[in-house]
Enzyme design. Sequence first.
Site, PDB file in Angstrom:
ATOM      1  N   ASP A   1     -15.906  10.986  38.145  1.00  0.00           N
ATOM      2  CA  ASP A   1     -15.516  12.229  38.184  1.00  0.00           C
ATOM      3  C   ASP A   1     -13.376  12.204  37.891  1.00  0.00           C
ATOM      4  O   ASP A   1     -13.058  11.531  37.562  1.00  0.00           O
ATOM      5  CB  ASP A   1     -14.909  12.541  39.987  1.00  0.00           C
ATOM      6  CG  ASP A   1     -14.542  13.683  39.853  1.00  0.00           C
ATOM      7  OD1 ASP A   1     -15.637  14.434  39.464  1.00  0.00           O
ATOM      8  OD2 ASP A   1     -13.631  14.055  40.698  1.00  0.00           O
TER       9      ASP A   1
ATOM     10  N   ILE B   1      -7.301  16.403  37.979  1.00  0.00           N
ATOM     11  CA  ILE B   1      -5.393  16.572  37.489  1.00  0.00           C
ATOM     12  C   ILE B   1      -4.520  16.873  39.163  1.00  0.00           C
ATOM     13  O   ILE B   1      -5.655  17.364  39.882  1.00  0.00           O
ATOM     14  CB  ILE B   1      -5.510  17.948  36.700  1.00  0.00           C
ATOM     15  CG1 ILE B   1      -6.384  17.613  35.870  1.00  0.00           C
ATOM     16  CG2 ILE B   1      -3.641  17.947  36.675  1.00  0.00           C
ATOM     17  CD1 ILE B   1      -5.987  19.017  34.560  1.00  0.00           C
ATOM     18  N   HIS B   2      -3.848  15.836  39.328  1.00  0.00           N
ATOM     19  CA  HIS B   2      -3.170  15.427  40.264  1.00  0.00           C
ATOM     20  C   HIS B   2      -1.334  15.964  39.873  1.00  0.00           C
ATOM     21  O   HIS B   2      -1.314  15.638  38.600  1.00  0.00           O
ATOM     22  CB  HIS B   2      -3.242  14.778  41.167  1.00  0.00           C
ATOM     23  CG  HIS B   2      -4.199  14.309  41.267  1.00  0.00           C
ATOM     24  ND1 HIS B   2      -5.092  14.814  42.533  1.00  0.00           N
ATOM     25  CD2 HIS B   2      -5.582  13.823  40.637  1.00  0.00           C
ATOM     26  CE1 HIS B   2      -6.423  14.825  42.727  1.00  0.00           C
ATOM     27  NE2 HIS B   2      -6.908  14.479  41.628  1.00  0.00           N
TER      28      HIS B   2
ATOM     29  N   GLU C   1     -17.192  16.177  35.744  1.00  0.00           N
ATOM     30  CA  GLU C   1     -16.768  17.449  34.672  1.00  0.00           C
ATOM     31  C   GLU C   1     -16.592  17.665  33.500  1.00  0.00           C
ATOM     32  O   GLU C   1     -16.657  18.295  32.438  1.00  0.00           O
ATOM     33  CB  GLU C   1     -15.305  17.981  35.739  1.00  0.00           C
ATOM     34  CG  GLU C   1     -15.535  18.531  36.940  1.00  0.00           C
ATOM     35  CD  GLU C   1     -15.667  18.424  37.866  1.00  0.00           C
ATOM     36  OE1 GLU C   1     -15.819  18.103  39.221  1.00  0.00           O
ATOM     37  OE2 GLU C   1     -15.362  16.594  37.863  1.00  0.00           O
TER      38      GLU C   1
ATOM     39  N   GLU D   1       5.483  24.295  42.355  1.00  0.00           N
ATOM     40  CA  GLU D   1       3.799  24.360  42.117  1.00  0.00           C
ATOM     41  C   GLU D   1       3.485  26.455  41.900  1.00  0.00           C
ATOM     42  O   GLU D   1       4.706  26.897  41.423  1.00  0.00           O
ATOM     43  CB  GLU D   1       3.480  24.451  42.722  1.00  0.00           C
ATOM     44  CG  GLU D   1       3.593  22.718  43.799  1.00  0.00           C
ATOM     45  CD  GLU D   1       2.904  21.965  43.322  1.00  0.00           C
ATOM     46  OE1 GLU D   1       2.139  22.845  42.432  1.00  0.00           O
ATOM     47  OE2 GLU D   1       2.802  20.551  43.370  1.00  0.00           O
TER      48      GLU D   1
END
Length: 494
Positions: free
Chosen positions: A168, A171-172, A236, A292
């Site tokens: 997998d 994005i973090h 993905e 964020e």
Amino acid sequence: MYEMAEQPWDLRRVLDEIKDDPKNYHETDVEVDPDAELSGVYRYIGAGGTVERPTQEGPAMMFNNVKGFPGVRVLMGLMASRKRVGKMFHTDYKTLGQYLAKAVEKPIAPVDVAEADAPAHEVVYKATDPDFDIRKLVAAPTNTPQDAGPYITVGVVLGSNMDKTMSDVTIHRMCIEDKDKLGIYIMPGGRHIGAFAKEYEAANKPMPITINIGLDPAITIGATFEPPTTPLGYNELGVAGAIRQQAVQLVQGVTVDEKAIARSEYTLEGYIMPNERIQEDINTHTGKAMPEFPGYDGDANPALQVIKVTAVTHRKQDPIMQSVIGPSEEHVSMAGIPTEASIWELVQKAIPGKVTNIYNPPAGGGKLMTIMQIHKDNPADEGIQRQAALLAFSAFKELKTVFLVDEDVDIFDMNDVVWTINTRFQADEDIMVLSGMRNHPLDPSERPQYDPKSIRTRGMSSKLVIDGTVPYDMKDQFERAQFMKVPDWEKYLK
């Protein structure tokens, strides 16, 4: 074969297509400090999104002269315009969600290439080298002076489950904490990398991963799909393969048993360590993480999972470190367009033909808000619009607000959307509130002290549907003023 002869897609090929268009690309040789100044500059030029005003939509920026990092370039804002994303994907920006939904349905799996065909590995630094220090090797900017540290904001993390049957990419946010250590925030529930990391942690084994930076935006945007659209086991990278009609190229890691994206600008290799945690702002003690997507600073997490870095690799010639501003329009593109695709896929299965387009605007950071354009054929379709809203909430649990509008409304023009509330809407009739539901913990209003009757724990929310559609049997009373159609109007400007 012709396929083999085609130039492989990567960030450089994409930049070659837009670099002669000043609306979409600009580079500067003026020195800039990666510590807060670089993001501070770009805020004025092209950040957009939920960034504090003044900001605007503008070109992607390549900073060629980054203080402390000679020979390294930093790219910001590549995806900070929906029109630019459409241009880079060679498709109409207004129907990007539908375009991505098709790509999810017909993925093209990644392929492995030999080490010699992997430009990402042209230069290799290993943690066993005497002076290894990611703080000097990785030109990761901070967004603001309060950030917990330099952040890798748009690194695609690639990992697999323990028996290597599933891989997998996600994005973090990853904070550089030490010379060979990153803190990674994996949001609980819903991230497949998190499910794999749990499996490794239960076995008390480090999980090998690669972090891939400086990519074709087809990979970056494709990587942000979530369940139920891409369930556990769906890689993905196949979405990017479908967008480009060309498989993403992978190469074996240099120091870990995991694949890296062969045409990245940078890769970091390492392990998510089991049963080890780190305070996110251990070096700054600001209490903040980074800005964020809702437009506020994230709180520093007291216990992030730890990545022990074993190698940094990059291209030889002027490598590009790519970064994003957390609340910028880039997040809207990365999170919003796949969300539109997820909602599109579900509504077309459940109520085919009743939703004609979907847009997740910057006001919701790509995640919190959706505008749905509704098509009603006959009196029996009345109410179908509210069914569409419920389907949108089912497709994406982090969605908070749905606007429903008719086909004569431009969903990409917020003035037109809000106009419906003033002329096609009565608050006591056209509002649906769904309380006590799960949402996104980064919305600061989603805490018990804000609404104790409905919010038991942080990240719960009341969800809102604003139905600005005209009742079918009253359509004739809501026709907009009809102007003469003048197809060649532009000749009057010449």
